[in-house]
Design a protein around this motif. Structure first.
Motif, PDB file in Angstrom:
ATOM      1  N   ALA A   1      10.245  13.535  -9.630  1.00 61.70           N
ATOM      2  CA  ALA A   1       9.143  12.589  -9.736  1.00 61.70           C
ATOM      3  C   ALA A   1       9.967  11.058 -10.501  1.00 61.70           C
ATOM      4  O   ALA A   1       9.955  10.058 -10.152  1.00 61.70           O
ATOM      5  CB  ALA A   1       8.208  13.185 -10.608  1.00 61.70           C
ATOM      6  N   GLU A   2      10.824  12.261 -11.644  1.00 56.98           N
ATOM      7  CA  GLU A   2      12.052  10.778 -12.406  1.00 56.98           C
ATOM      8  C   GLU A   2      12.216  10.001 -11.596  1.00 56.98           C
ATOM      9  O   GLU A   2      12.689   8.336 -11.392  1.00 56.98           O
ATOM     10  CB  GLU A   2      12.907  11.645 -13.437  1.00 56.98           C
ATOM     11  N   GLU A   3      13.231  10.431 -10.043  1.00 59.22           N
ATOM     12  CA  GLU A   3      14.114  10.279  -9.066  1.00 59.22           C
ATOM     13  C   GLU A   3      13.315   8.686  -8.254  1.00 59.22           C
ATOM     14  O   GLU A   3      13.355   7.648  -7.634  1.00 59.22           O
ATOM     15  CB  GLU A   3      14.419  10.460  -8.551  1.00 59.22           C
ATOM     16  N   MET A   4      12.046   9.553  -7.919  1.00 54.31           N
ATOM     17  CA  MET A   4      11.185   8.578  -7.191  1.00 54.31           C
ATOM     18  C   MET A   4      11.329   7.136  -8.070  1.00 54.31           C
ATOM     19  O   MET A   4      10.980   6.189  -7.839  1.00 54.31           O
ATOM     20  CB  MET A   4       9.745   9.555  -6.913  1.00 54.31           C
ATOM     21  N   LYS A   5       9.898   7.289  -9.230  1.00 52.67           N
ATOM     22  CA  LYS A   5       9.686   6.632 -10.351  1.00 52.67           C
ATOM     23  C   LYS A   5      11.147   5.465 -10.291  1.00 52.67           C
ATOM     24  O   LYS A   5      10.455   4.290 -10.444  1.00 52.67           O
ATOM     25  CB  LYS A   5       9.638   7.139 -11.377  1.00 52.67           C
ATOM     26  N   ARG A   6      11.666   6.364 -11.128  1.00 51.16           N
ATOM     27  CA  ARG A   6      13.290   5.021 -10.698  1.00 51.16           C
ATOM     28  C   ARG A   6      13.447   4.628  -9.012  1.00 51.16           C
ATOM     29  O   ARG A   6      13.742   2.769  -9.869  1.00 51.16           O
ATOM     30  CB  ARG A   6      14.763   5.892 -10.965  1.00 51.16           C
ATOM     31  N   GLN A   7      13.545   4.974  -8.058  1.00 47.44           N
ATOM     32  CA  GLN A   7      13.651   4.072  -7.216  1.00 47.44           C
ATOM     33  C   GLN A   7      12.846   2.842  -7.185  1.00 47.44           C
ATOM     34  O   GLN A   7      13.032   2.123  -6.273  1.00 47.44           O
ATOM     35  CB  GLN A   7      14.226   4.843  -5.887  1.00 47.44           C
ATOM     36  N   LEU A   8      11.490   3.567  -7.022  1.00 42.53           N
ATOM     37  CA  LEU A   8       9.982   2.514  -7.045  1.00 42.53           C
ATOM     38  C   LEU A   8      10.585   1.668  -8.392  1.00 42.53           C
ATOM     39  O   LEU A   8       9.846   0.471  -7.944  1.00 42.53           O
ATOM     40  CB  LEU A   8       8.875   3.781  -7.094  1.00 42.53           C
ATOM     41  N   GLY A   9      10.830   1.521  -9.486  1.00 39.89           N
ATOM     42  CA  GLY A   9      11.276   0.332  -9.804  1.00 39.89           C
ATOM     43  C   GLY A   9       9.652   0.715 -10.868  1.00 39.89           C
ATOM     44  O   GLY A   9       9.267  -0.348 -11.849  1.00 39.89           O
ATOM     45  N   LEU A  10       9.323   1.682 -11.388  1.00 35.77           N
ATOM     46  CA  LEU A  10       8.004   1.934 -11.878  1.00 35.77           C
ATOM     47  C   LEU A  10       8.572   2.024 -13.274  1.00 35.77           C
ATOM     48  O   LEU A  10       9.214   3.166 -13.875  1.00 35.77           O
ATOM     49  CB  LEU A  10       6.853   3.136 -11.691  1.00 35.77           C
ATOM     50  N   MET A  11       8.120   1.393 -14.701  1.00 42.07           N
ATOM     51  CA  MET A  11       7.547   2.011 -15.454  1.00 42.07           C
ATOM     52  C   MET A  11       6.665   3.424 -16.319  1.00 42.07           C
ATOM     53  O   MET A  11       5.695   3.152 -16.613  1.00 42.07           O
ATOM     54  CB  MET A  11       7.331   0.885 -16.447  1.00 42.07           C
ATOM     55  N   LEU A  12       6.428   4.269 -15.693  1.00 46.17           N
ATOM     56  CA  LEU A  12       6.155   5.570 -16.125  1.00 46.17           C
ATOM     57  C   LEU A  12       6.752   6.015 -17.622  1.00 46.17           C
ATOM     58  O   LEU A  12       7.905   6.674 -16.470  1.00 46.17           O
ATOM     59  CB  LEU A  12       6.093   6.177 -14.848  1.00 46.17           C
ATOM     60  N   ASN A  13       6.547   7.152 -18.062  1.00 50.21           N
ATOM     61  CA  ASN A  13       6.728   7.454 -19.181  1.00 50.21           C
ATOM     62  C   ASN A  13       5.468   8.845 -18.955  1.00 50.21           C
ATOM     63  O   ASN A  13       4.790   8.812 -20.116  1.00 50.21           O
ATOM     64  CB  ASN A  13       6.836   6.924 -20.686  1.00 50.21           C
TER      65      ASN A  13
ATOM     66  N   ASN B   1       0.748  -1.343   0.210  1.00 50.90           N
ATOM     67  CA  ASN B   1       0.347  -0.223  -0.206  1.00 50.90           C
ATOM     68  C   ASN B   1       0.532   0.804   0.258  1.00 50.90           C
ATOM     69  O   ASN B   1       0.665   2.368  -0.581  1.00 50.90           O
ATOM     70  CB  ASN B   1      -0.825  -0.254   1.294  1.00 50.90           C
ATOM     71  N   VAL B   2       1.880   1.753   0.684  1.00 51.73           N
ATOM     72  CA  VAL B   2       2.945   2.660   1.055  1.00 51.73           C
ATOM     73  C   VAL B   2       3.540   2.500  -0.264  1.00 51.73           C
ATOM     74  O   VAL B   2       3.497   3.622  -1.158  1.00 51.73           O
ATOM     75  CB  VAL B   2       3.512   2.385   1.554  1.00 51.73           C
ATOM     76  N   ALA B   3       4.229   1.112  -1.469  1.00 54.53           N
ATOM     77  CA  ALA B   3       4.656   2.094  -2.631  1.00 54.53           C
ATOM     78  C   ALA B   3       3.649   1.926  -3.441  1.00 54.53           C
ATOM     79  O   ALA B   3       3.284   3.064  -4.009  1.00 54.53           O
ATOM     80  CB  ALA B   3       4.579   0.465  -3.356  1.00 54.53           C
ATOM     81  N   GLU B   4       2.564   1.141  -3.555  1.00 58.14           N
ATOM     82  CA  GLU B   4       1.245   2.163  -4.773  1.00 58.14           C
ATOM     83  C   GLU B   4       1.012   3.580  -4.251  1.00 58.14           C
ATOM     84  O   GLU B   4       0.873   4.405  -5.257  1.00 58.14           O
ATOM     85  CB  GLU B   4      -0.108   1.037  -3.985  1.00 58.14           C
ATOM     86  N   THR B   5       1.131   3.785  -2.671  1.00 56.24           N
ATOM     87  CA  THR B   5       0.478   5.351  -2.583  1.00 56.24           C
ATOM     88  C   THR B   5       1.976   6.548  -2.946  1.00 56.24           C
ATOM     89  O   THR B   5       1.143   7.374  -3.798  1.00 56.24           O
ATOM     90  CB  THR B   5       0.600   5.863  -0.614  1.00 56.24           C
ATOM     91  N   LEU B   6       3.208   5.792  -2.892  1.00 61.86           N
ATOM     92  CA  LEU B   6       3.936   6.802  -3.657  1.00 61.86           C
ATOM     93  C   LEU B   6       3.573   6.821  -5.649  1.00 61.86           C
ATOM     94  O   LEU B   6       4.714   7.863  -5.823  1.00 61.86           O
ATOM     95  CB  LEU B   6       4.625   5.789  -3.632  1.00 61.86           C
ATOM     96  N   ARG B   7       3.631   5.735  -6.196  1.00 61.82           N
ATOM     97  CA  ARG B   7       3.339   5.833  -7.837  1.00 61.82           C
ATOM     98  C   ARG B   7       1.957   6.433  -7.829  1.00 61.82           C
ATOM     99  O   ARG B   7       2.121   7.792  -8.608  1.00 61.82           O
ATOM    100  CB  ARG B   7       2.698   4.731  -7.707  1.00 61.82           C
ATOM    101  N   PHE B   8       1.491   6.734  -7.271  1.00 62.62           N
ATOM    102  CA  PHE B   8      -0.096   8.149  -6.829  1.00 62.62           C
ATOM    103  C   PHE B   8       0.859   9.647  -6.846  1.00 62.62           C
ATOM    104  O   PHE B   8       0.000  10.696  -7.748  1.00 62.62           O
ATOM    105  CB  PHE B   8      -0.700   8.065  -5.824  1.00 62.62           C
ATOM    106  N   LEU B   9       1.319   9.801  -6.110  1.00 57.78           N
ATOM    107  CA  LEU B   9       2.100  10.406  -5.455  1.00 57.78           C
ATOM    108  C   LEU B   9       3.492  10.873  -6.777  1.00 57.78           C
ATOM    109  O   LEU B   9       3.333  12.255  -7.450  1.00 57.78           O
ATOM    110  CB  LEU B   9       3.047  10.619  -3.917  1.00 57.78           C
ATOM    111  N   CYS B  10       3.794   9.619  -7.040  1.00 56.62           N
ATOM    112  CA  CYS B  10       5.023  10.603  -8.071  1.00 56.62           C
ATOM    113  C   CYS B  10       4.078  10.971  -9.074  1.00 56.62           C
ATOM    114  O   CYS B  10       4.883  12.129 -10.090  1.00 56.62           O
ATOM    115  CB  CYS B  10       5.221   8.766  -8.853  1.00 56.62           C
ATOM    116  N   LEU B  11       2.909  10.456  -9.499  1.00 56.78           N
ATOM    117  CA  LEU B  11       2.132  11.159 -10.917  1.00 56.78           C
ATOM    118  C   LEU B  11       1.782  12.898 -10.300  1.00 56.78           C
ATOM    119  O   LEU B  11       2.095  13.597 -10.752  1.00 56.78           O
ATOM    120  CB  LEU B  11       1.082  10.377 -11.369  1.00 56.78           C
ATOM    121  N   ALA B  12       1.282  12.985  -9.338  1.00 54.62           N
ATOM    122  CA  ALA B  12       0.573  14.051  -8.511  1.00 54.62           C
ATOM    123  C   ALA B  12       1.700  15.174  -8.365  1.00 54.62           C
ATOM    124  O   ALA B  12       1.611  16.143  -9.061  1.00 54.62           O
ATOM    125  CB  ALA B  12       0.367  14.490  -7.563  1.00 54.62           C
ATOM    126  N   LEU B  13       3.157  14.936  -8.480  1.00 53.66           N
ATOM    127  CA  LEU B  13       4.399  15.553  -8.441  1.00 53.66           C
ATOM    128  C   LEU B  13       4.767  16.420  -9.546  1.00 53.66           C
ATOM    129  O   LEU B  13       5.609  16.987  -9.704  1.00 53.66           O
ATOM    130  CB  LEU B  13       4.718  15.110  -7.415  1.00 53.66           C
TER     131      LEU B  13
END
Ligand code: MSP
Length: 647
Positions: free
Chosen positions: A468-480, A448-460
């Motif tokens: 946001a790029e760095e959060m995405k990278r550290q979380l291992g997310l595939m967001l473009n 749940n906290v990892a998923e919350t961070l995904r929402f935060l990444c998008l909002a920020l």
């Protein structure tokens, strides 16, 4: 076809280098442009430079160079700053470009042919600073009602635009379009202004008085009034009269963002000009407030002009972008101070957001073997976190950003950060990890906290693109982030269980509040670049010998020293390092007087990027000991020559 969104900033005068006021509007426009792109809009974001007129002519004369050369010299300072601040403008206009000048001339000719422009002689009070005429009734004691500078009485033949005939139309238009002039108080201000009879607008300046401008197509003895030229940029660049289909995809603009001082030009002059041309007014003109600096008006003469480059060098790009939009409601005046800036970075970015990311990733490393675990059944506490995140991206962010309430948007984002931190505290994963039967619950919490961070990444992402790029990278997310990620509803559960995380350096290092101005430099490593590997000795915080060798330490001899005006701590030193003299600004002034410093051998970091401290350039750093205050200066036991290497 995607909906279009056209947003502009004022075009800035090139009479001086960019300051915080210019950066403010440009960052705000950038956040909206980025947000709308994420929402799937086709965005056209325009900014640029106002290069004609008296102010620029005077600045060039002061520098002893022709106006065009002056503009060419200063323009890159704006362009480079925007690049540095991650401004995603789609075009950059300079009003001396032919693509703009020809449209201004064709617009003038069209209005002249329609008899919207006429010639008349006129006697009035002229303010050189504001480049405008005032009528007798506006003038009190021979001073400009706006800037309070002395006025000159001028008698001149000029060309006038029949602005007065549009007064009634404009009042009705404003009344019928409550969202045209924002915020509401500014709308009332314009309506108040329109209670007095509106005069016709002088749109020419005789070349004998001002030569730096666009020549009137129907009278070569005159140039165009700088505001008539400048405002037209909003239509010339999207294609007015040159590419009509393209122009009509963008016009009317969705937002002209401006400062409160240029409200009349943008609402009264501009709307009536457009009306005369048969074009619609922009959908909205939003006037933001002004920044003071530590309670004082910002001005060159006070020496307190905030240089965005220095702020970025010291605190980082995203922190600067965040602070400007978080500190003050857009539309109201605000105060800029180092204390407030550092306070926000440390509490909201380092403690709240940075800490949420780093503790989440540490726990996933420790309890999940570096992979986001599979969640189990949600509890009531989980539902609250989930609903808050979904509401943030589903409605709140949109409502606040469409209303240009940047501070409120950031407030709700921060609310989710704090909720997630509380969620971790209450769930206490470190206790859950102790018992095998709590494993399922532990996995749910981590997910749940990892998923919350995904929402935060998008909002920020629109506010702090690097973070946001760095959060995405550290979380291992595939967001473009260059894709319309927010065009469809964001539902809970997007992070895939099993995603490998890659914990890196702190998102926002805490700023050491004990350091004096300019010394609290943050690591300028761009987020997104991999963290340097640890030395083989391992252990967090250790660096390799190669890392250490990157710092060029040298012996310097202080040749001269003086205090930096208005600073209790800063000394400006001239330091001999053998091959050259360096000017170094150091926070030694509370411990040493300038006289004591002269002749001292000091240790300096010789390869530090230059930075400005209270407006004074510093080309290095002097080393001293002390946790809170400087308590001792570093020197060498033997008398070695200046420039000696320290290793
Ligand atoms: N060239 C005109 C605008 C023409 S737009 C068609 C102009 N240029 S400016 O460089 O003088 O000002 C640009 C903007 O900076 C204005 O919006 C003004 O409000 C803003 N600011 C100048 N000082 C400011 C602060 N201290 N705080 C916030 N914004 C301020 O006007």
């Amino acid at each position: 076809m995607a909906q279009s969104f056209y947003i502009t900033t004022p075009i800035y005068y090139v009479n001086d280098v960019p300051h915080i006021g210019h950066a403010y509007t440009t960052i705000a426009a950038d956040v909206l442009a980025r947000y709308k792109r994420l929402k799937g809009y086709d965005v056209f974001f325009l900014t640029g430079l106002d290069e004609h007129g008296q102010k620029v002519q005077q600045a060039a004369a002061k520098g002893g160079i022709p106006p065009q050369a002056h503009c060419d010299k200063l323009a890159p300072q704006f362009q480079e700053l925007w690049k540095r601040l991650n401004i995603s403008n789609d075009d950059f206009v300079r009003t001396t470009e032919p693509r703009h000048k020809t449209v201004v001339q064709r617009t003038l000719q069209a209005l002249y042919d329609k008899k919207e422009i006429y010639q008349a002689s006129y006697t009035g009070w002229y303010c050189t600073f504001d480049e405008r005429f005032w009528t007798e009734k506006d003038v009190v004691g021979g001073l400009c009602p706006d800037c309070k500078r002395p006025l000159d009485q001028l008698s001149e033949t000029n060309y006038f635009f029949k602005m007065s005939k549009y007064q009634d139309w404009l009042v009705t238009y404003i009344n019928e379009h409550p969202d045209f002039i924002r915020p509401r108080a500014r709308r009332n201000e314009v309506l108040g202004f329109l209670q007095k009879p509106l005069e016709d607008l002088s749109i020419s300046r005789p070349k004998s008085r001002l030569s730096w401008g666009i020549e009137l197509p129907f009278d070569a003895n005159y140039v165009t009034y700088v505001w008539f030229d400048a405002l037209v940029n909003y239509i010339s660049i999207p294609g007015y009269l040159t590419d009509e289909p393209r122009f009509h995809t963008w016009w009317p603009a969705d937002f002209h963002l401006i400062g409160k001082d240029i409200l009349t030009t943008h609402t009264v002059y501009w709307s009536t000009m457009l009306k005369a041309l048969g074009l619609e007014p922009p959908k909205a003109v939003f006037a933001h407030g002004w920044w003071t600096v530590s309670g004082e008006k910002m001005s060159k003469s006070r020496g307190n002009v905030v240089d965005p480059n220095a702020m970025v060098a010291e605190f980082g790009i995203d922190a600067f972008r965040y602070f400007l939009l978080r500190e003050v409601p857009f539309g109201q005046d605000g105060d800029f101070s180092r204390e407030a800036f550092i306070g926000r970075i440390n509490s909201e970015l380092a403690n709240d957001l940075g800490n949420l990311l780093s503790r989440t990733l540490t726990m996933i490393e420790r309890y999940g073997d570096g992979k986001v675990p599979e969640p189990g059944e949600p509890s009531a506490m989980d539902n609250l976190l989930q609903q808050t995140a979904v509401k943030l991206l589903g409605t709140e962010l949109d409502v606040h950003l469409n209303n240009l309430e940047f501070n409120r948007a950031l407030e709700v984002i921060l609310g989710l950060v704090q909720l997630a931190n509380q969620y971790i505290d209450r769930s206490a994963p470190w206790n859950l990890a102790k018992k095998a039967e709590d494993r399922g619950r532990l996995n749910t919490v981590l997910y749940n906290v990892a998923e919350t961070l995904r929402f935060l990444c998008l909002a920020l992402a629109p506010f702090m693109p690097h973070a946001a790029e760095e959060m995405k990278r550290q979380l291992g997310l595939m967001l473009n982030f260059s894709k319309p990620l927010l065009s469809a509803e964001i539902t809970w559960g997007g992070v895939l269980p099993g995603t490998e995380i890659a914990k890196g350096t702190a998102l926002f290092p805490r700023i050491d509040t004990t350091k004096s101005q300019g010394e609290s430099r943050v690591d300028q490593q761009q987020p997104g670049t991999p963290t340097p590997p640890m030395s083989s000795a391992g252990g967090e915080g250790q660096i390799s010998i190669d890392d250490f060798r990157k710092v060029a330490l040298k012996v310097g001899l202080v040749a001269a020293a003086e205090r930096v005006p208005k600073s209790t701590k800063l000394l400006k030193l001239q330091v001999d390092i053998g091959t050259e003299k360096r000017q170094i600004v150091a926070g030694l002034g509370a411990k040493y007087s300038p006289e004591e410093m002269v002749g001292k051998r000091v240790v300096i970091v010789a390869n530090l990027k230059p930075a400005k401290l209270m407006g004074v350039e510093s080309q290095g750093m002097v080393l001293a000991a002390g946790d809170l205050e400087v308590s001792a200066l570093l020197t060498t036991l033997e008398d070695v020559p200046p420039g000696s290497t320290i290793k």
